[in-house]
Design a protein around this motif. Structure first.
Motif, PDB file in Angstrom:
ATOM      1  N   CYS A 103       5.120  -4.195   7.523  1.00 42.39           N
ATOM      2  CA  CYS A 103       5.619  -2.995   8.195  1.00 42.39           C
ATOM      3  C   CYS A 103       4.464  -2.001   8.343  1.00 42.39           C
ATOM      4  O   CYS A 103       3.349  -2.251   7.902  1.00 42.39           O
ATOM      5  CB  CYS A 103       6.792  -2.390   7.431  1.00 42.39           C
ATOM      6  SG  CYS A 103       6.339  -1.491   5.938  1.00 42.39           S
ATOM      7  N   ARG A 158       3.854   0.722   6.845  1.00 45.27           N
ATOM      8  CA  ARG A 158       3.290   1.133   5.543  1.00 45.27           C
ATOM      9  C   ARG A 158       2.259   0.131   5.044  1.00 45.27           C
ATOM     10  O   ARG A 158       1.244   0.506   4.456  1.00 45.27           O
ATOM     11  CB  ARG A 158       4.408   1.256   4.497  1.00 45.27           C
ATOM     12  CG  ARG A 158       5.287   2.441   4.709  1.00 45.27           C
ATOM     13  CD  ARG A 158       6.341   2.602   3.623  1.00 45.27           C
ATOM     14  NE  ARG A 158       7.208   3.677   4.018  1.00 45.27           N
ATOM     15  CZ  ARG A 158       6.912   4.972   3.840  1.00 45.27           C
ATOM     16  NH1 ARG A 158       5.811   5.316   3.228  1.00 45.27           N
ATOM     17  NH2 ARG A 158       7.736   5.902   4.274  1.00 45.27           N
ATOM     18  N   CYS A 159       2.534  -1.162   5.273  1.00 44.31           N
ATOM     19  CA  CYS A 159       1.602  -2.204   4.840  1.00 44.31           C
ATOM     20  C   CYS A 159       0.292  -2.097   5.628  1.00 44.31           C
ATOM     21  O   CYS A 159      -0.797  -2.190   5.063  1.00 44.31           O
ATOM     22  CB  CYS A 159       2.201  -3.586   5.059  1.00 44.31           C
ATOM     23  SG  CYS A 159       3.709  -3.875   4.119  1.00 44.31           S
ATOM     24  N   CYS A 207       4.698  -2.535  -1.319  1.00 42.51           N
ATOM     25  CA  CYS A 207       5.483  -1.831  -0.290  1.00 42.51           C
ATOM     26  C   CYS A 207       6.973  -1.837  -0.642  1.00 42.51           C
ATOM     27  O   CYS A 207       7.598  -2.899  -0.692  1.00 42.51           O
ATOM     28  CB  CYS A 207       5.270  -2.479   1.071  1.00 42.51           C
ATOM     29  SG  CYS A 207       6.259  -1.697   2.360  1.00 42.51           S
ATOM     30  N   CYS A 263       9.171  -3.386   2.425  1.00 38.34           N
ATOM     31  CA  CYS A 263       9.157  -4.840   2.610  1.00 38.34           C
ATOM     32  C   CYS A 263       9.829  -5.544   1.436  1.00 38.34           C
ATOM     33  O   CYS A 263      10.359  -6.645   1.589  1.00 38.34           O
ATOM     34  CB  CYS A 263       7.733  -5.338   2.821  1.00 38.34           C
ATOM     35  SG  CYS A 263       7.111  -4.905   4.457  1.00 38.34           S
TER      36      CYS A 263
HETATM   37 ZN   LIG Z   1       5.792  -2.949   4.224  1.00 34.12          ZN
END
Ligand SMILES: [Zn+2]
Length: 357
Positions: free
Chosen positions: A183, A185-186, A259, A262
């Motif tokens: 995602c 954030r990752c 994360c 996820c």
């Molecule tokens: Zn993520």
């Protein structure tokens, strides 16, 4: 529904036109065909941000036959948008019409059978689920990382795929975001931090770049609509220095072990984490925007960027800039006081444009 404005189309049903004629070139393409075109007609997309990228993408979606489109934007059409933002014209800028409303009207002219809604709202953690739900795809064409993280988290929470599309200067990025893939954030763990970067309002943008980025992103959207697997990784564009280049990067990237999204544990942006605190300052025609996780701003970098668009003064504790008829005072603890407006939405938009995250 927190929308301030609502526009609903569907003047005539899509099937009253002859789809074999209107979409004949798409249907001839083996990757789409009749069945693919039918799936596109049953597909729905919500566009967050109807700026340069979002407007081109939304027009492409309407022309390609996507059946239902929602447009979410907090801004009005301005003259400086017209150099690169499709769907809008000089009359829209003169009327100071909300982008979501102007875009919905224009899309109905292009595709009279389209089911289109314009939602004039600032997407936040209180309204995101409601606005984004009941769509097959979220298209993120927003202009700030607070909203982008919110879109990414909300789409994951709703189990809807999202597509990230961005450009600044001569750099563009596109990525599909689905359960099972990293995602946003990752990706932020491997990309430069979002905090100190330029924005289109300080670094500018090559006017043709949003068209390329939107076309690539909408191609991914159409592939999803017809049932093709999404491409993995980030598509990176570079279009000016050294000529045109586009390449996929991070194709082997995996979700970060750290994360929370996820891992399906929690969706921080939906809980309000990372949201700016916006407070009207009593009787002073001022609004304070306090970004979450306040960090000391890089005054030297900010001064360099803002000096290109306004008058800037700087001391050890404060950097102030006069632009667009207001004054931004940015403090060393990260707070920004916008003087000259009492509209929290405008203050936040100005902060996102000129200070960025
Ligand atoms: Zn993520």
């Amino acid at each position: 529904m927190p929308a301030l404005f609502w526009r609903q189309g569907a003047a005539e049903p899509m099937d009253s036109m002859n789809p074999m004629n209107r979409f004949s070139r798409s249907i001839l393409f083996p990757g789409i065909g009749e069945e693919g075109q039918r799936r596109i007609g049953a597909f729905s997309i919500v566009f967050v941000g109807v700026g340069a990228v979002g407007a081109v993408a939304a027009e492409s979606a309407a022309r390609a036959g996507v059946g239902r489109i929602t447009l979410v934007d907090r801004d009005v059409v301005e003259e400086s948008n017209l150099a690169r933002q499709f769907l809008f014209d000089a009359e829209d800028a003169a009327r100071v019409v909300p982008k979501a409303a102007a875009a919905a009207e224009r899309l109905l002219e292009i595709a009279p059978g389209l089911d289109v809604r314009g939602v004039v709202a600032d997407l936040d953690h209180r309204n995101a689920r409601e606005i984004l739900s009941a769509h097959d795809l979220v298209f993120d064409g927003s202009d700030n990382f607070e909203t982008r993280l919110l879109v990414s988290d909300t789409a994951r929470a709703l189990k809807i795929p999202s597509i990230y599309a961005a450009c600044v200067g001569d750099d563009g990025l596109v990525a599909a975001n689905l359960p099972g893939s990293p995602c946003l954030r990752c990706y932020l763990e491997v990309l430069p931090p979002a905090g100190s970067g330029p924005t289109c309002d300080t670094a500018g943008v090559v006017p043709t770049l949003p068209v390329l980025v939107a076309a690539a992103a909408m191609t991914e959207a159409l592939r999803l609509a017809v049932g093709e697997p999404p491409s993995r990784g980030l598509l990176s564009f570079k279009v000016w220095d050294g000529g045109f280049a586009a390449r996929w990067v991070f194709e082997d990237a995996h979700s970060s072990a750290a994360c929370p999204v996820c891992a399906g544990l929690r969706f921080p942006a939906l809980e309000g984490e990372g949201a700016s605190e916006i407070v009207k300052l009593c009787g002073r025609d001022s609004v304070q925007v306090a970004p979450a996780g306040r960090e000391r701003p890089d005054f030297a970098a900010l001064e360099g960027r803002l000096a290109r668009v306004g008058r800037v003064r700087r001391s050890a504790q404060l950097l102030s800039a006069d632009l667009e008829g207001v004054s931004l005072a940015i403090f060393s603890d990260g707070r920004c006081v916008v003087r000259g407006t009492s509209d929290p939405g405008r203050a936040r938009a100005l902060y996102d444009r000129y200070v960025g995250r």
